[in-house]
Design a protein around this motif. Structure first.
Motif, PDB file in Angstrom:
ATOM      1  N   ARG A   3      26.638 -30.232  10.559  1.00 18.86           N
ATOM      2  CA  ARG A   3      27.563 -29.291  11.203  1.00 18.86           C
ATOM      3  C   ARG A   3      28.928 -29.949  11.361  1.00 18.86           C
ATOM      4  O   ARG A   3      29.044 -30.993  11.988  1.00 18.86           O
ATOM      5  N   LEU A   5      33.026 -29.480  12.433  1.00 16.49           N
ATOM      6  CA  LEU A   5      34.085 -28.734  13.111  1.00 16.49           C
ATOM      7  C   LEU A   5      35.421 -29.067  12.466  1.00 16.49           C
ATOM      8  O   LEU A   5      35.737 -30.237  12.257  1.00 16.49           O
ATOM      9  N   SER A  52      32.375 -24.839  11.201  1.00 14.61           N
ATOM     10  CA  SER A  52      32.985 -24.059  12.266  1.00 14.61           C
ATOM     11  C   SER A  52      34.468 -24.387  12.283  1.00 14.61           C
ATOM     12  O   SER A  52      34.854 -25.551  12.118  1.00 14.61           O
ATOM     13  N   HIS A  88      28.666 -30.422  17.310  1.00 11.80           N
ATOM     14  CA  HIS A  88      28.716 -30.643  15.866  1.00 11.80           C
ATOM     15  C   HIS A  88      28.419 -32.107  15.545  1.00 11.80           C
ATOM     16  O   HIS A  88      28.510 -32.980  16.404  1.00 11.80           O
TER      17      HIS A  88
END
Length: 320
Positions: A3, A5, A52, A88
Protein backbone atom coordinates in the motif's frame (compact mmCIF):
# COMPACT_ATOMS: atom_id res chain seq x y z
CA UNK A 1 -0.21 -6.15 -1.44
CA UNK A 2 2.00 -3.08 -0.96
CA UNK A 3 0.00 0.00 0.00
CA UNK A 4 1.54 3.29 -1.18
CA UNK A 5 0.43 6.80 -0.25
CA UNK A 6 1.18 9.64 -2.69
CA UNK A 7 1.05 13.18 -1.34
CA UNK A 8 2.00 16.17 -3.48
CA UNK A 9 1.86 19.31 -1.39
CA UNK A 10 -0.35 21.63 -3.47
CA UNK A 11 -2.69 19.04 -4.96
CA UNK A 12 -2.94 17.42 -1.52
CA UNK A 13 -4.32 20.57 0.07
CA UNK A 14 -1.19 22.47 1.08
CA UNK A 15 -1.01 26.24 0.89
CA UNK A 16 1.76 28.62 -0.12
CA UNK A 17 2.68 31.12 2.59
CA UNK A 18 1.28 34.56 1.76
CA UNK A 19 -0.83 33.28 -1.14
CA UNK A 20 -4.01 34.92 0.13
CA UNK A 21 -5.71 35.13 -3.26
CA UNK A 22 -4.57 31.75 -4.57
CA UNK A 23 -2.57 33.25 -7.46
CA UNK A 24 0.67 31.44 -6.67
CA UNK A 25 -1.20 28.20 -6.16
CA UNK A 26 -2.93 28.61 -9.51
CA UNK A 27 0.45 29.10 -11.19
CA UNK A 28 2.17 26.13 -9.53
CA UNK A 29 -0.79 23.72 -9.33
CA UNK A 30 -0.38 22.38 -12.91
CA UNK A 31 3.23 21.38 -12.19
CA UNK A 32 2.25 19.72 -8.93
CA UNK A 33 -0.59 17.88 -10.59
CA UNK A 34 1.62 16.67 -13.44
CA UNK A 35 4.19 15.26 -11.00
CA UNK A 36 1.51 13.62 -8.87
CA UNK A 37 -0.24 12.02 -11.81
CA UNK A 38 3.03 10.74 -13.31
CA UNK A 39 3.96 9.08 -10.01
CA UNK A 40 0.52 7.54 -9.66
CA UNK A 41 0.52 6.18 -13.22
CA UNK A 42 3.88 4.47 -12.66
CA UNK A 43 2.91 3.06 -9.26
CA UNK A 44 -0.33 1.61 -10.65
CA UNK A 45 1.71 -0.37 -13.16
CA UNK A 46 3.49 -2.26 -10.37
CA UNK A 47 2.01 -5.69 -9.70
CA UNK A 48 0.67 -6.03 -6.17
CA UNK A 49 0.65 -2.29 -5.50
CA UNK A 50 -2.40 -0.35 -4.30
CA UNK A 51 -2.22 3.43 -4.43
CA UNK A 52 -3.92 6.09 -2.34
CA UNK A 53 -3.56 9.70 -3.42
CA UNK A 54 -4.16 12.95 -1.56
CA UNK A 55 -6.42 14.98 -3.84
CA UNK A 56 -7.99 18.29 -2.84
CA UNK A 57 -11.08 19.72 -4.51
CA UNK A 58 -8.95 21.92 -6.78
CA UNK A 59 -7.05 18.91 -8.13
CA UNK A 60 -9.32 15.84 -8.35
CA UNK A 61 -8.05 12.52 -9.65
CA UNK A 62 -9.06 11.10 -12.98
CA UNK A 63 -11.91 8.63 -12.58
CA UNK A 64 -10.73 5.14 -11.66
CA UNK A 65 -7.04 6.03 -11.45
CA UNK A 66 -6.47 5.39 -7.73
CA UNK A 67 -8.14 5.79 -4.33
CA UNK A 68 -8.46 9.46 -3.39
CA UNK A 69 -8.01 10.51 0.24
CA UNK A 70 -8.61 13.91 1.82
CA UNK A 71 -7.95 15.59 5.13
CA UNK A 72 -10.73 15.79 7.68
CA UNK A 73 -12.27 19.16 8.50
CA UNK A 74 -9.78 21.18 10.56
CA UNK A 75 -6.99 18.62 10.14
CA UNK A 76 -3.55 20.04 9.27
CA UNK A 77 -1.68 18.63 6.30
CA UNK A 78 0.93 17.23 8.70
CA UNK A 79 -1.63 15.40 10.84
CA UNK A 80 -3.32 14.20 7.67
CA UNK A 81 -0.11 12.79 6.21
CA UNK A 82 0.85 11.17 9.52
CA UNK A 83 -2.58 9.52 9.81
CA UNK A 84 -2.56 8.26 6.24
CA UNK A 85 1.07 7.10 6.32
CA UNK A 86 0.28 4.93 9.35
CA UNK A 87 -2.28 3.11 7.19
CA UNK A 88 0.17 2.45 4.34
CA UNK A 89 3.38 0.53 3.84
CA UNK A 90 5.14 3.32 1.94
CA UNK A 91 4.64 7.05 1.44
CA UNK A 92 5.93 9.14 -1.44
CA UNK A 93 5.87 12.82 -0.53
CA UNK A 94 6.53 15.66 -2.97
CA UNK A 95 6.84 19.01 -1.20
CA UNK A 96 9.12 22.05 -1.28
CA UNK A 97 12.02 22.30 1.13
CA UNK A 98 10.94 25.88 1.90
CA UNK A 99 10.32 26.52 5.58
CA UNK A 100 11.43 22.99 6.42
CA UNK A 101 8.27 21.50 4.90
CA UNK A 102 9.80 18.41 3.33
CA UNK A 103 11.84 17.63 6.45
CA UNK A 104 8.74 18.03 8.62
CA UNK A 105 6.82 15.59 6.45
CA UNK A 106 9.68 13.12 6.81
CA UNK A 107 9.17 13.32 10.58
CA UNK A 108 5.44 12.66 10.14
CA UNK A 109 5.99 9.59 7.98
CA UNK A 110 9.05 7.95 9.53
CA UNK A 111 12.13 6.56 7.80
CA UNK A 112 10.78 3.04 7.32
CA UNK A 113 7.87 4.19 5.12
CA UNK A 114 9.57 7.16 3.47
CA UNK A 115 10.37 6.84 -0.24
CA UNK A 116 13.18 9.28 -0.77
CA UNK A 117 16.16 10.98 0.80
CA UNK A 118 16.85 10.74 4.51
CA UNK A 119 16.17 13.66 6.83
CA UNK A 120 19.79 14.80 7.13
CA UNK A 121 20.14 15.08 3.34
CA UNK A 122 16.81 16.92 3.09
CA UNK A 123 17.80 19.40 5.79
CA UNK A 124 21.15 20.08 4.11
CA UNK A 125 19.53 20.60 0.69
CA UNK A 126 16.96 22.91 2.29
CA UNK A 127 19.73 25.52 2.60
CA UNK A 128 21.23 26.58 -0.71
CA UNK A 129 24.20 28.13 1.04
CA UNK A 130 24.95 25.08 3.19
CA UNK A 131 24.60 22.80 0.18
CA UNK A 132 27.08 24.77 -1.90
CA UNK A 133 29.55 24.91 0.99
CA UNK A 134 29.34 21.12 1.44
CA UNK A 135 29.85 20.48 -2.27
CA UNK A 136 32.61 23.09 -2.56
CA UNK A 137 34.45 21.58 0.40
CA UNK A 138 34.20 18.18 -1.32
CA UNK A 139 35.95 19.61 -4.36
CA UNK A 140 32.90 19.87 -6.61
CA UNK A 141 32.52 22.79 -9.03
CA UNK A 142 30.13 25.40 -7.57
CA UNK A 143 29.74 29.19 -7.84
CA UNK A 144 31.87 29.40 -4.68
CA UNK A 145 34.85 28.13 -6.64
CA UNK A 146 35.17 31.15 -8.89
CA UNK A 147 38.76 32.35 -8.42
CA UNK A 148 39.87 35.92 -7.66
CA UNK A 149 41.38 36.13 -11.12
CA UNK A 150 38.03 35.47 -12.76
CA UNK A 151 35.67 37.76 -10.86
CA UNK A 152 32.01 37.41 -11.80
CA UNK A 153 30.36 40.26 -13.66
CA UNK A 154 26.94 39.56 -12.14
CA UNK A 155 25.55 38.31 -8.83
CA UNK A 156 22.35 36.50 -7.92
CA UNK A 157 20.24 36.90 -4.76
CA UNK A 158 17.78 34.18 -3.74
CA UNK A 159 15.99 32.86 -0.64
CA UNK A 160 18.32 30.43 1.11
CA UNK A 161 15.52 27.85 1.34
CA UNK A 162 13.60 28.91 -1.75
CA UNK A 163 12.23 26.82 -4.58
CA UNK A 164 13.20 27.22 -8.21
CA UNK A 165 13.36 30.81 -9.44
CA UNK A 166 10.97 32.23 -6.85
CA UNK A 167 12.24 35.62 -5.57
CA UNK A 168 15.53 35.12 -7.43
CA UNK A 169 17.12 38.22 -8.96
CA UNK A 170 20.35 38.91 -10.86
CA UNK A 171 22.35 42.11 -10.26
CA UNK A 172 25.15 43.79 -12.17
CA UNK A 173 27.24 44.43 -9.05
CA UNK A 174 27.93 42.85 -5.68
CA UNK A 175 26.89 46.10 -3.95
CA UNK A 176 23.46 45.99 -5.60
CA UNK A 177 23.07 42.34 -4.63
CA UNK A 178 23.93 43.16 -1.03
CA UNK A 179 21.37 45.98 -0.99
CA UNK A 180 18.71 43.63 -2.35
CA UNK A 181 19.53 41.02 0.30
CA UNK A 182 19.36 43.61 3.11
CA UNK A 183 15.96 44.82 1.92
CA UNK A 184 14.31 41.40 2.11
CA UNK A 185 12.29 40.57 5.20
CA UNK A 186 11.07 37.10 4.19
CA UNK A 187 13.98 35.19 5.74
CA UNK A 188 17.62 34.30 5.14
CA UNK A 189 18.97 34.98 1.66
CA UNK A 190 22.06 33.86 -0.16
CA UNK A 191 24.26 35.83 -2.55
CA UNK A 192 26.40 33.96 -5.04
CA UNK A 193 28.20 34.66 -8.31
CA UNK A 194 26.01 34.35 -11.38
CA UNK A 195 27.35 31.56 -13.58
CA UNK A 196 27.11 32.19 -17.31
CA UNK A 197 26.22 29.26 -19.53
CA UNK A 198 23.51 26.75 -20.36
CA UNK A 199 21.05 26.01 -17.53
CA UNK A 200 20.60 22.26 -17.16
CA UNK A 201 19.41 19.77 -14.61
CA UNK A 202 20.13 16.10 -14.20
CA UNK A 203 17.74 13.48 -12.90
CA UNK A 204 19.49 10.88 -10.78
CA UNK A 205 18.41 7.60 -9.18
CA UNK A 206 20.26 7.27 -5.88
CA UNK A 207 20.62 4.14 -3.78
CA UNK A 208 23.19 2.35 -1.67
CA UNK A 209 24.56 1.01 -4.96
CA UNK A 210 25.46 4.53 -6.11
CA UNK A 211 24.04 7.26 -8.32
CA UNK A 212 22.65 6.47 -11.77
CA UNK A 213 22.26 9.31 -14.24
CA UNK A 214 18.77 8.98 -15.71
CA UNK A 215 18.53 12.05 -17.92
CA UNK A 216 20.04 15.42 -18.74
CA UNK A 217 17.40 18.12 -18.99
CA UNK A 218 17.43 21.67 -20.33
CA UNK A 219 15.85 24.28 -18.06
CA UNK A 220 14.07 27.22 -19.70
CA UNK A 221 14.98 30.20 -17.53
CA UNK A 222 13.79 33.71 -18.34
CA UNK A 223 15.11 37.02 -17.02
CA UNK A 224 13.13 40.27 -16.92
CA UNK A 225 14.63 43.72 -17.41
CA UNK A 226 15.06 44.11 -13.63
CA UNK A 227 16.89 40.78 -13.31
CA UNK A 228 14.00 38.72 -11.93
CA UNK A 229 14.30 35.09 -13.02
CA UNK A 230 11.37 32.93 -14.10
CA UNK A 231 11.13 29.18 -14.61
CA UNK A 232 9.41 28.48 -17.93
CA UNK A 233 9.61 24.71 -18.00
CA UNK A 234 12.02 21.89 -18.67
CA UNK A 235 12.93 19.87 -21.77
CA UNK A 236 13.59 16.34 -20.55
CA UNK A 237 16.31 13.98 -21.75
CA UNK A 238 17.89 16.36 -24.25
CA UNK A 239 21.50 15.14 -23.97
CA UNK A 240 22.22 11.39 -24.14
CA UNK A 241 23.85 10.07 -20.94
CA UNK A 242 26.20 8.12 -23.20
CA UNK A 243 27.53 11.30 -24.84
CA UNK A 244 30.73 13.07 -23.77
CA UNK A 245 28.79 15.63 -21.75
CA UNK A 246 26.56 12.88 -20.37
CA UNK A 247 29.60 10.96 -19.13
CA UNK A 248 30.90 14.07 -17.37
CA UNK A 249 27.53 14.64 -15.73
CA UNK A 250 27.27 10.99 -14.68
CA UNK A 251 30.61 11.36 -12.89
CA UNK A 252 29.37 14.61 -11.33
CA UNK A 253 26.23 12.88 -10.01
CA UNK A 254 28.34 10.20 -8.34
CA UNK A 255 30.52 12.83 -6.67
CA UNK A 256 27.46 14.69 -5.36
CA UNK A 257 26.05 11.45 -3.93
CA UNK A 258 29.32 10.74 -2.13
CA UNK A 259 29.43 14.28 -0.75
CA UNK A 260 25.83 14.09 0.54
CA UNK A 261 25.18 10.70 2.15
CA UNK A 262 21.51 9.95 2.51
CA UNK A 263 20.40 10.78 -1.02
CA UNK A 264 17.91 8.10 -2.01
CA UNK A 265 15.36 7.65 -4.75
CA UNK A 266 14.72 10.30 -7.39
CA UNK A 267 16.97 13.36 -7.00
CA UNK A 268 17.39 16.46 -9.14
CA UNK A 269 20.60 18.47 -9.47
CA UNK A 270 20.46 21.94 -11.04
CA UNK A 271 23.59 23.15 -12.78
CA UNK A 272 24.96 25.48 -15.41
CA UNK A 273 27.29 24.27 -18.16
CA UNK A 274 29.87 27.05 -18.29
CA UNK A 275 31.60 27.57 -21.68
CA UNK A 276 35.07 26.95 -20.22
CA UNK A 277 34.58 25.45 -16.75
CA UNK A 278 32.03 22.83 -17.76
CA UNK A 279 29.31 21.80 -15.27
CA UNK A 280 28.86 24.01 -12.19
CA UNK A 281 26.40 22.77 -9.54
CA UNK A 282 23.82 25.35 -8.44
CA UNK A 283 21.50 23.45 -6.12
CA UNK A 284 20.22 20.06 -5.05
CA UNK A 285 16.58 18.92 -5.05
CA UNK A 286 16.12 15.92 -2.67
CA UNK A 287 12.78 14.90 -4.18
CA UNK A 288 10.84 14.35 -7.38
CA UNK A 289 11.07 17.32 -9.77
CA UNK A 290 9.16 18.35 -12.90
CA UNK A 291 11.64 16.32 -14.94
CA UNK A 292 9.99 13.13 -13.67
CA UNK A 293 6.95 13.77 -15.86
CA UNK A 294 7.17 11.57 -18.95
CA UNK A 295 10.62 10.25 -18.06
CA UNK A 296 9.58 6.63 -17.50
CA UNK A 297 8.10 6.51 -20.99
CA UNK A 298 11.14 8.22 -22.49
CA UNK A 299 13.49 5.71 -20.88
CA UNK A 300 11.28 2.67 -21.38
CA UNK A 301 11.33 1.72 -17.70
CA UNK A 302 9.18 2.22 -14.64
CA UNK A 303 11.12 4.61 -12.42
CA UNK A 304 8.64 4.32 -9.56
CA UNK A 305 9.16 0.56 -9.51
CA UNK A 306 12.93 1.13 -9.36
CA UNK A 307 12.56 3.50 -6.38
CA UNK A 308 10.22 1.15 -4.50
CA UNK A 309 12.45 -1.85 -5.22
CA UNK A 310 15.59 -0.09 -4.00
CA UNK A 311 13.90 1.17 -0.81
CA UNK A 312 12.44 -2.22 0.02
CA UNK A 313 15.78 -3.98 -0.53
CA UNK A 314 17.80 -1.45 1.46
CA UNK A 315 15.36 -1.31 4.36
CA UNK A 316 15.36 -5.12 4.54
CA UNK A 317 19.16 -5.13 4.57
CA UNK A 318 19.15 -2.58 7.41
CA UNK A 319 17.03 -4.87 9.56
CA UNK A 320 19.33 -7.87 9.16
Amino acid sequence: MTRVLVFEYLTGGGLIDGDTDGAAGDELMPMGRAMRDALVADLLRIDGCSVSVAACERAPLAAGSARAVQACAGESVFDFVARQAAQHDLAWIVAPETGGLLAQFHGCVGADRWLGCDRAAIELASSKGATLRRLHDAGLPTPLGITPGAQPTRWVVKPDDGAGCVATRVHASHAAAQQDARSRAEGPTTIEPWVEGEPLSISVLCSNAGAELLSVNRQRIGMSSDGQLTFNGVDVNVIPPTSERGAALSALASRVARAVPGLHGFVGIDLVWHPTRGPVVIELNPRVTCAYVGLSAALGRNLAADVVRAHTREWSDALV
